[in-house]
Write a protein that holds these residues in place. Structure first.
Motif, short mmCIF file in Angstrom:
data_model
loop_
_atom_site.label_atom_id
_atom_site.label_comp_id
_atom_site.label_asym_id
_atom_site.label_seq_id
_atom_site.Cartn_x
_atom_site.Cartn_y
_atom_site.Cartn_z
N GLU A 232 0.93 -1.18 0.03
CA GLU A 232 -0.02 -0.07 -0.06
C GLU A 232 0.81 1.27 -0.08
OE1 GLU A 232 -1.56 0.90 4.41
OE2 GLU A 232 -1.86 -1.40 3.78
N GLU A 233 0.23 2.25 -0.67
CA GLU A 233 0.94 3.57 -0.52
C GLU A 233 0.92 4.20 0.99
OE1 GLU A 233 0.76 6.43 -3.65
OE2 GLU A 233 0.22 4.70 -5.22
N VAL A 234 1.97 4.97 1.34
CA VAL A 234 1.89 5.51 2.58
C VAL A 234 2.40 7.02 2.21
CG1 VAL A 234 2.94 5.51 4.74
CG2 VAL A 234 2.16 3.33 3.90
N ASP A 235 1.96 8.06 3.06
CA ASP A 235 2.62 9.25 2.72
C ASP A 235 3.72 9.37 3.59
OD1 ASP A 235 0.39 10.24 1.27
OD2 ASP A 235 -0.79 10.57 2.86
N VAL A 236 3.99 9.24 4.72
CA VAL A 236 4.70 9.23 5.72
C VAL A 236 5.14 7.97 6.40
CG1 VAL A 236 5.98 11.00 7.44
CG2 VAL A 236 4.44 11.66 5.66
N THR A 237 6.57 7.53 6.58
CA THR A 237 6.78 6.51 7.48
C THR A 237 7.67 7.30 8.59
OG1 THR A 237 7.04 5.12 5.64
CG2 THR A 237 8.46 4.57 7.56
N LEU A 238 7.23 6.91 9.73
CA LEU A 238 7.70 7.43 10.92
C LEU A 238 8.51 6.31 11.46
CD1 LEU A 238 8.03 9.81 13.07
CD2 LEU A 238 5.79 8.87 14.11
N LEU A 239 9.87 6.23 11.41
CA LEU A 239 10.81 5.30 11.55
C LEU A 239 11.82 5.28 12.70
CD1 LEU A 239 11.88 2.43 10.19
CD2 LEU A 239 13.16 4.08 8.72
N ASP A 240 11.58 4.46 13.48
CA ASP A 240 12.55 4.21 14.73
C ASP A 240 14.03 4.10 14.34
OD1 ASP A 240 13.39 4.19 17.52
OD2 ASP A 240 12.48 2.28 17.80
N VAL A 241 14.82 4.49 14.76
CA VAL A 241 16.29 4.05 14.51
C VAL A 241 16.71 2.80 15.19
CG1 VAL A 241 18.82 4.79 14.43
CG2 VAL A 241 17.03 6.50 13.93
N MET A 242 16.76 2.74 16.62
CA MET A 242 17.01 1.71 17.18
C MET A 242 15.89 0.54 17.24
SD MET A 242 20.25 2.78 17.96
CE MET A 242 20.78 2.15 19.16
N MET A 243 16.20 -0.64 16.62
CA MET A 243 15.33 -1.89 16.58
C MET A 243 16.11 -2.82 16.64
SD MET A 243 12.08 -0.67 14.26
CE MET A 243 13.04 -0.34 12.91
N LEU B 118 13.58 1.20 -2.70
CA LEU B 118 12.26 0.60 -3.23
C LEU B 118 10.94 1.50 -3.39
CD1 LEU B 118 12.49 -2.62 -1.17
CD2 LEU B 118 12.83 -2.46 -3.55
N HIS B 119 10.84 2.75 -2.63
CA HIS B 119 9.79 3.47 -2.60
C HIS B 119 10.35 5.08 -2.32
CE1 HIS B 119 7.50 -0.12 -2.11
NE2 HIS B 119 8.28 -0.54 -0.90
N PRO B 120 11.02 5.46 -3.14
CA PRO B 120 11.48 6.60 -3.42
C PRO B 120 10.56 8.09 -2.99
CG PRO B 120 11.44 6.02 -5.60
CD PRO B 120 10.90 4.87 -4.72
N ASP B 121 9.32 7.91 -3.13
CA ASP B 121 8.30 9.03 -3.05
C ASP B 121 8.01 8.97 -1.57
OD1 ASP B 121 8.57 10.24 -5.47
OD2 ASP B 121 6.83 8.58 -6.31
N THR B 122 8.02 7.92 -0.84
CA THR B 122 7.63 7.90 0.56
C THR B 122 8.77 8.60 1.44
OG1 THR B 122 6.85 5.56 0.36
CG2 THR B 122 7.42 6.23 2.38
N GLN B 123 7.88 9.54 2.19
CA GLN B 123 8.68 10.49 2.98
C GLN B 123 9.02 9.83 4.35
OE1 GLN B 123 10.17 13.31 1.75
NE2 GLN B 123 9.33 12.66 -0.18
N VAL B 124 10.12 9.77 4.92
CA VAL B 124 10.65 9.20 5.85
C VAL B 124 11.15 10.02 7.15
CG1 VAL B 124 12.06 7.16 7.06
CG2 VAL B 124 11.32 7.02 4.79
N LEU B 125 10.51 9.98 8.32
CA LEU B 125 11.01 10.95 9.45
C LEU B 125 11.57 9.97 10.48
CD1 LEU B 125 7.90 13.06 10.32
CD2 LEU B 125 10.18 13.87 9.51
N ARG C 118 5.74 15.02 -0.51
CA ARG C 118 5.42 13.94 -1.30
C ARG C 118 4.50 14.19 -2.17
NH1 ARG C 118 1.69 9.45 -1.42
NH2 ARG C 118 2.68 7.73 -2.23
N GLN C 119 3.35 15.08 -2.01
CA GLN C 119 2.31 15.37 -2.98
C GLN C 119 2.65 16.10 -3.95
OE1 GLN C 119 -0.69 13.92 -3.17
NE2 GLN C 119 -0.05 12.65 -1.35
N ARG C 120 3.64 17.04 -3.65
CA ARG C 120 4.30 17.91 -4.54
C ARG C 120 5.14 17.10 -5.70
NH1 ARG C 120 5.30 21.24 -0.36
NH2 ARG C 120 7.26 20.59 -0.06
N ASN C 121 6.01 16.09 -4.92
CA ASN C 121 7.11 15.20 -5.85
C ASN C 121 6.05 14.43 -6.65
OD1 ASN C 121 8.80 16.33 -4.56
ND2 ASN C 121 9.24 14.53 -3.23
N LEU C 122 4.74 14.02 -6.27
CA LEU C 122 4.13 13.05 -7.05
C LEU C 122 3.39 13.97 -8.37
CD1 LEU C 122 2.42 10.79 -4.57
CD2 LEU C 122 4.21 10.14 -6.21
N ALA C 123 3.02 15.15 -8.09
CA ALA C 123 2.50 15.86 -8.89
C ALA C 123 3.50 16.46 -10.01
CB ALA C 123 2.05 17.31 -8.30
#
Length: 137
Positions: free
Chosen positions: A46-57, A72-79, A122-127
Motif C-alpha cells: 500500500e501507498e503511505v505518505d509518511v513513514t515514522l521510523l525508529d532508528v534503534m530496533m 524501493l519506494h523513493p516517494d515515501t517520506q521518512v521521518l 510527497r504530494q508535490r513530488n508526485l504531482a
C-alpha cells in the motif's frame, strides 16, 4: 489536504500504540508495525505518505530500513524517530534521503507539523512526476 497516511515503525509497542491513537485524533490514518521487515512488507502492499521510523530496533535497524525504503519506494517520506541521537547519525540519515529527524517522545505538535510537511512534499513530488512531460510519450 486529505488525510495523511502514516506508517509507524517502532519496536516499543506501548509507545507506538499511544502515538498512533494521538495521531488518529489529529486526523491521520496510521498503521503500526514493529520491525523494518514488516514496514517493507506494508509499503510493498500500500501507498503511505509518511513513514515514522525508529532508528534503534532489533534485527533490521532503522538506518538499514531507511535505505531499503528509499531504494524501493523513493516517494515515501521518512521521518527518523529516536530517543538516541548523535550528529553523525542525523547527517547519515538525511544524506540517505530521510525527510527529517525528530526526538522521542518530543512535542506532539512539532511531530504533527513535520508529518504534514513531509506529506505535502510527497504530494508535490508526485504531482511533478505526473506533470505534462511525464504523460507525453
Amino acid at each position: 489536504m486529505t488525510r495523511v497516511s502514516v506508517l509507524i515503525v517502532d519496536d516499543e509497542v506501548g509507545f507506538a500504540t499511544a502515538l498512533s491513537k494521538r495521531l488518529n485524533k489529529r486526523g491521520m490514518d496510521t498503521r503500526l508495525v514493529t520491525s523494518g521487515r514488516d514496514a517493507l512488507t506494508v509499503l510493498a502492499e500500500e501507498e503511505v505518505d509518511v513513514t515514522l521510523l525508529d532508528v534503534m530496533m532489533p534485527g533490521m535497524d532503522g538506518i538499514k530500513t531507511l535505505g531499503e525504503i528509499k531504494r524501493l519506494h523513493p516517494d515515501t517520506q521518512v521521518l527518523m524517530f529516536t530517543a538516541h541521537s548523535n550528529s553523525d547519525m542525523v547527517i547519515s540519515c538525511l544524506a540517505m534521503g530521510a525527510y527529517d529527524y525528530v526526538m522521542k517522545p518530543g512535542s506532539l505538535d512539532e511531530l504533527v507539523g513535520k508529518i504534514r510537511e513531509a506529506a505535502q512534499k510527497r504530494q508535490r513530488n508526485l504531482a511533478q512526476d505526473s506533470g505534462p512531460e511525464a504523460t507525453t510519450g
